[in-house]
Design an enzyme around this catalytic site. Structure first.
Site, PDB file in Angstrom:
ATOM      1  N   LYS A  72      25.548   6.036  24.413  1.00  0.00           N
ATOM      2  CA  LYS A  72      26.603   6.425  23.800  1.00  0.00           C
ATOM      3  C   LYS A  72      26.502   5.715  22.332  1.00  0.00           C
ATOM      4  O   LYS A  72      27.073   4.770  22.471  1.00  0.00           O
ATOM      5  CB  LYS A  72      27.837   6.750  24.256  1.00  0.00           C
ATOM      6  CG  LYS A  72      28.661   7.563  23.140  1.00  0.00           C
ATOM      7  CD  LYS A  72      30.232   7.913  24.170  1.00  0.00           C
ATOM      8  CE  LYS A  72      30.842   8.808  23.161  1.00  0.00           C
ATOM      9  NZ  LYS A  72      31.482   8.245  22.089  1.00  0.00           N
TER      10      LYS A  72
ATOM     11  N   CYS B 200      41.953 -22.650  -9.990  1.00  0.00           N
ATOM     12  CA  CYS B 200      42.327 -22.953  -8.883  1.00  0.00           C
ATOM     13  C   CYS B 200      41.548 -23.670  -8.069  1.00  0.00           C
ATOM     14  O   CYS B 200      40.460 -23.519  -7.776  1.00  0.00           O
ATOM     15  CB  CYS B 200      42.540 -21.603  -8.106  1.00  0.00           C
ATOM     16  SG  CYS B 200      43.020 -21.840  -6.396  1.00  0.00           S
TER      17      CYS B 200
ATOM     18  N   ARG C  83      30.437  15.898  11.206  1.00  0.00           N
ATOM     19  CA  ARG C  83      30.789  16.663  12.215  1.00  0.00           C
ATOM     20  C   ARG C  83      32.182  17.435  11.747  1.00  0.00           C
ATOM     21  O   ARG C  83      32.446  18.338  12.130  1.00  0.00           O
ATOM     22  CB  ARG C  83      31.220  15.823  13.626  1.00  0.00           C
ATOM     23  CG  ARG C  83      32.066  16.488  14.554  1.00  0.00           C
ATOM     24  CD  ARG C  83      32.048  15.748  15.759  1.00  0.00           C
ATOM     25  NE  ARG C  83      33.262  16.146  16.725  1.00  0.00           N
ATOM     26  CZ  ARG C  83      33.846  15.533  17.431  1.00  0.00           C
ATOM     27  NH1 ARG C  83      33.587  13.897  17.496  1.00  0.00           N
ATOM     28  NH2 ARG C  83      34.678  15.800  18.112  1.00  0.00           N
TER      29      ARG C  83
ATOM     30  N   GLU D 235       0.898  -1.244   0.002  1.00  0.00           N
ATOM     31  CA  GLU D 235      -0.075   0.176  -0.003  1.00  0.00           C
ATOM     32  C   GLU D 235       0.828   1.410   0.202  1.00  0.00           C
ATOM     33  O   GLU D 235       0.642   2.450  -0.673  1.00  0.00           O
ATOM     34  CB  GLU D 235      -1.028  -0.152   1.214  1.00  0.00           C
ATOM     35  CG  GLU D 235      -2.125  -0.957   1.065  1.00  0.00           C
ATOM     36  CD  GLU D 235      -2.879  -1.122   2.475  1.00  0.00           C
ATOM     37  OE1 GLU D 235      -3.998  -0.439   2.755  1.00  0.00           O
ATOM     38  OE2 GLU D 235      -2.451  -1.792   3.194  1.00  0.00           O
TER      39      GLU D 235
HETATM   40  S1  IVH Z   1      26.268  14.786  22.903  1.00  0.00           S
HETATM   41  C1  IVH Z   1      28.574  18.349  23.444  1.00  0.00           C
HETATM   42  N1  IVH Z   1      25.072  12.504  22.961  1.00  0.00           N
HETATM   43  O1  IVH Z   1      29.738  10.982  20.866  1.00  0.00           O
HETATM   44  C2  IVH Z   1      27.945  17.052  23.488  1.00  0.00           C
HETATM   45  N2  IVH Z   1      27.014  12.547  21.924  1.00  0.00           N
HETATM   46  O2  IVH Z   1      32.771  12.210  21.903  1.00  0.00           O
HETATM   47  C3  IVH Z   1      28.516  16.155  22.513  1.00  0.00           C
HETATM   48  N3  IVH Z   1      27.692  10.271  20.645  1.00  0.00           N
HETATM   49  O3  IVH Z   1      30.226  13.000  18.396  1.00  0.00           O
HETATM   50  C4  IVH Z   1      27.777  15.268  21.841  1.00  0.00           C
HETATM   51  N4  IVH Z   1      25.647   9.164  21.424  1.00  0.00           N
HETATM   52  O4  IVH Z   1      28.980  11.338  17.717  1.00  0.00           O
HETATM   53  C5  IVH Z   1      26.126  13.149  22.543  1.00  0.00           C
HETATM   54  N5  IVH Z   1      23.692  10.514  23.158  1.00  0.00           N
HETATM   55  C6  IVH Z   1      24.725  11.233  22.833  1.00  0.00           C
HETATM   56  C7  IVH Z   1      25.694  10.511  22.076  1.00  0.00           C
HETATM   57  C8  IVH Z   1      26.848  10.995  21.451  1.00  0.00           C
HETATM   58  C9  IVH Z   1      26.903   9.277  20.702  1.00  0.00           C
HETATM   59  C10 IVH Z   1      29.014  10.846  20.125  1.00  0.00           C
HETATM   60  C11 IVH Z   1      28.873  11.810  19.037  1.00  0.00           C
HETATM   61  C12 IVH Z   1      29.760  12.725  19.522  1.00  0.00           C
HETATM   62  C13 IVH Z   1      30.691  11.830  20.591  1.00  0.00           C
HETATM   63  C14 IVH Z   1      31.385  12.748  21.392  1.00  0.00           C
END
Ligand code: IVH
Length: 668
Positions: free
Chosen positions: A118, A432, A139, A37
């Protein structure tokens, strides 16, 4: 005929419906309609947009399929730097983080935090103007990144327009990632196609986002979680925990394991909770990010050069361990690629015993300066094959011996070759035995013809006994030979024989995928089958013909041309056809006079409507494209042709007047 006004209204409705269903599917994981759909609505939108190109909007779902390749990425300056985070490795590090906050802001009595997984992917910034996604960037070095807007638009979990009104500018930040399951699937496909594997989901996500051709990105199942905004003044909320509700209401996907914590001990508890469930999560996380909840306090704490004072990353212990590198084996793959494999003193990492690990290629060994007998650091990234990270040179006692790549194939002694610009050493001998064995295993496997009851173990046994030499040999195997295999009997032999017999009835696409041609996986095999319709056309095609197939690039075309030009291939195909293969699909429609030709239209046609003209081309086996490129054979010109005509003249593409086009159709 639809008027422009009707089309505008219908398109607005379709966009709204498609956005809603994409949101239900990708963000909420709760689809409300079937794929079929959804597809019908999408096709209707595409057809209308094709007819009224002036009505295509930046947030149309059609923009998700990817667009023409870029020459390179342009650079985007971030309005606010994209910082990184300081790391902490223990509970006490987290308590020390709070102590620092208190020293910095002595008047504050309580700190409230938000603790978030993270994610191990890539940070991106998404810029919305008046609620519409207008730009996206990586970034980069933190101050400026690359403009990856076209690629970002292909990600279903990222809203192309916000669900609730948001005036002015909004810069959302978050992580693009690939789930572990999708990563494994992608690597399996790459392995089947003989392409180099990605080391981990993060690399795979990065590679997908850095594609200049966003149509390739669109094929990768990338996902996204939002975790912040670049400037709290852009949002009507006062803390990180409220921000998540706000972002969710705008249509973003928010990680479900985010927790607001009243004090640092609650943060530490959540850290241990996440750490314990880490391996069960469908995506990779390498720690937890702790943020001071209150935006006002965040502002007062401010930033250091590279990281904010108000946040910290609590890292998880890596799933690593050290052991002894006993030996290095060299495996010959289906396409002749030589892969060094580390043979290890077994060790347990994150609950799994590891005794082999990949060493990728020659450069990898040289770069790491690995020696036999070395103590080595091993890492398990996700659920994938473990890898050797590096040696521990401090542990050497002088008895270690360097690892040298072989110069000849371990299976057939042919001199190995390494093409310029490639990291892989290959055995060039298509006869081979190791390649033949691996090809056979692929042919019978699930990714091949899925011959039930005949697995790679049995194939290896038959091969080593000399009862089976190559793929066509499968079809002259004797039931008695199978029954005589160790652990086999009449019943299992009969079952395998039946399955072998049955495998001759298949589709051309599956057959092609089963052959295991380098760079040609399941998807490409489907494209080839659809385009060429039968094996005769396909095996007679030239490199140029292959390049005409949408989705086939120069690397694939070259591999196909080489494969089909090889006398050994011709012999193999001939023997397989003699064994009685019958291809069910594709519908044996008349190949059509326009088979292999690609058309592009410009200007207003008088004799046909656009869609009618396109249908006629397709019905005659031709293809229609909407962009000018070297694969276009004919540009059909109507009234007021526009800039495409000049470009086509420059490219030397044949121009057809509408009458000529009509004549061509009538004679086809
Ligand atoms: S906050 C100033 N939140 O971690 C705050 N980062 O070392 C910076 N990352 O480049 C980012 N999960 O790629 C934030 N829940 C999260 C995150 C996160 C992964 C990564 C992000 C950043 C790196 C910072």
């Amino acid at each position: 005929m639809t008027s422009e006004n009707e089309a505008r209204q219908r398109l607005a409705t379709l966009r709204r419906q498609l956005h809603h269903h994409a949101y239900q599917y990708y963000v909420l994981d709760n689809p409300l309609i079937s794929d079929g759909e959804y597809d019908r609505l999408f096709q209707e939108l595409l057809a209308l947009e094709e007819e009224f190109p002036q009505l295509v909007t930046a947030d149309s779902p059609s923009q998700r399929v990817g667009s023409l390749p870029l020459e390179g990425f342009s650079s985007v300056a971030h309005s606010h730097p994209m910082l990184s985070l300081e790391n902490s490795f223990s509970d006490d590090d987290l308590r020390a983080f709070e102590d620092k906050l208190r020293r910095f802001l002595p008047d504050v009595t309580t700190f409230t935090y938000v603790a978030e997984p993270k994610l191990d992917g890539l940070a991106v910034e998404l810029i919305y103007q008046e609620g519409v996604l207008v730009q996206a960037a990586t970034r980069g070095d933190g101050r400026s990144g690359e403009d990856i807007t076209a690629n970002i638009r292909t990600i279903g979990a990222i809203p192309l327009s916000l669900q609730n009104a948001h005036a002015g500018r909004l810069e959302v930040r978050g992580e693009v990632f690939l789930s572990s399951a999708d990563f494994n699937r992608l690597n399996r496909q790459r392995g089947e196609a003989g392409d180099p594997l990605f080391a981990n989901p993060r690399n795979a996500a990065a590679g997908s986002l850095r594609q200049l051709d966003s149509r390739l990105t669109a094929r990768r199942p990338l996902d996204f979680f939002a975790y912040g905004v670049s400037d709290p003044d852009q949002v009507p909320v006062r803390c990180q925990s409220e921000l998540f509700h706000h972002l969710a209401a705008l249509g973003f996907k928010i990680n479900p394991l985010i927790k607001r914590c009243d004090d640092i001990e609650a943060v530490i508890t959540h850290y241990h909770h996440l750490s314990s469930m880490r391996t069960q999560l469908p995506y990779e996380i390498d720690g937890m990010v702790v943020k001071v909840d209150d935006f006002e306090l965040q502002g007062r704490l401010g930033n250091k050069a590279r990281s904010p004072r108000w946040a910290i990353a609590a890292k998880f212990p890596a799933s690593q361990g050290t052991t002894i590198l006993r030996d290095v084996e060299f495996q010959v793959g289906r396409t002749g690629a030589i892969t060094p494999v580390a043979i290890l003193e077994p060790l347990a990492i994150a609950g799994v015993v590891v005794s082999r690990a990949t060493l990728h290629n020659e450069d990898d060994i040289t770069r790491k300066d690995l020696r036999r007998g070395d103590t080595v650091l091993i890492q398990r990234a996700g659920d994938v094959i473990p890898e050797v990270v590096k040696p521990v040179p401090e542990q050497r006692d002088g008895s270690e011996t360097p690892v040298r790549m072989p110069t000849t194939c371990p299976a057939c002694a042919t001199a190995l070759v390494r093409k310029e610009g490639e990291a892989v050493l290959r055995c060039p001998n298509t006869a081979c035995p190791a390649q033949k064995l691996r090809s056979l295993c692929h042919f019978v496997s699930k990714a091949g013809l899925d011959i039930d009851g005949l697995g790679s173990k049995a194939v290896e046994k038959l091969f080593s006994k000399g009862l089976l030499e190559d793929i066509p040999g499968l079809y002259s195997l004797k039931k008695a030979d199978l029954a005589a295999l160790e652990g086999w009997g009449e019943k299992s032999a009969a079952k395998a024989t039946r399955a072998i017999e049955k495998s001759k009835k298949t589709s051309l696409a599956r057959f092609l995928a089963a052959l295991g041609i380098r760079h040609i996986g399941e998807v490409t095999a489907g494209l080839l089958a659809e385009y060429f319709q039968n094996l005769e056309h396909l095996s007679a095609a030239s490199m140029d013909d292959f390049l005409h197939v949408e989705g086939i690039g120069s690397q694939m075309a070259e591999s196909l041309a080489l494969y089909f030009a090889d006398p050994a291939t011709r012999d193999l195909l001939k023997r397989l056809m003699e064994a009685g293969f019958e291809f069910s699909e594709p519908t044996q429609r008349d190949a059509g006079a326009l088979q292999g030709t690609t058309f592009l239209f410009t200007g207003k046609l008088q004799l046909f409507s656009r869609s009618e003209a396109k249908e006629r081309v397709k019905a005659a086996g031709g293809r229609v494209t909407s962009s000018l490129g070297k694969k276009v054979d004919y540009l059909v010109c109507g009234d007021k042709p526009g800039s495409k005509l000049n470009k086509a003249l420059e490219l030397g593409i044949t121009i057809l007047e509408e009458q000529q086009f009509q004549a061509m159709l009538n004679s086809s």
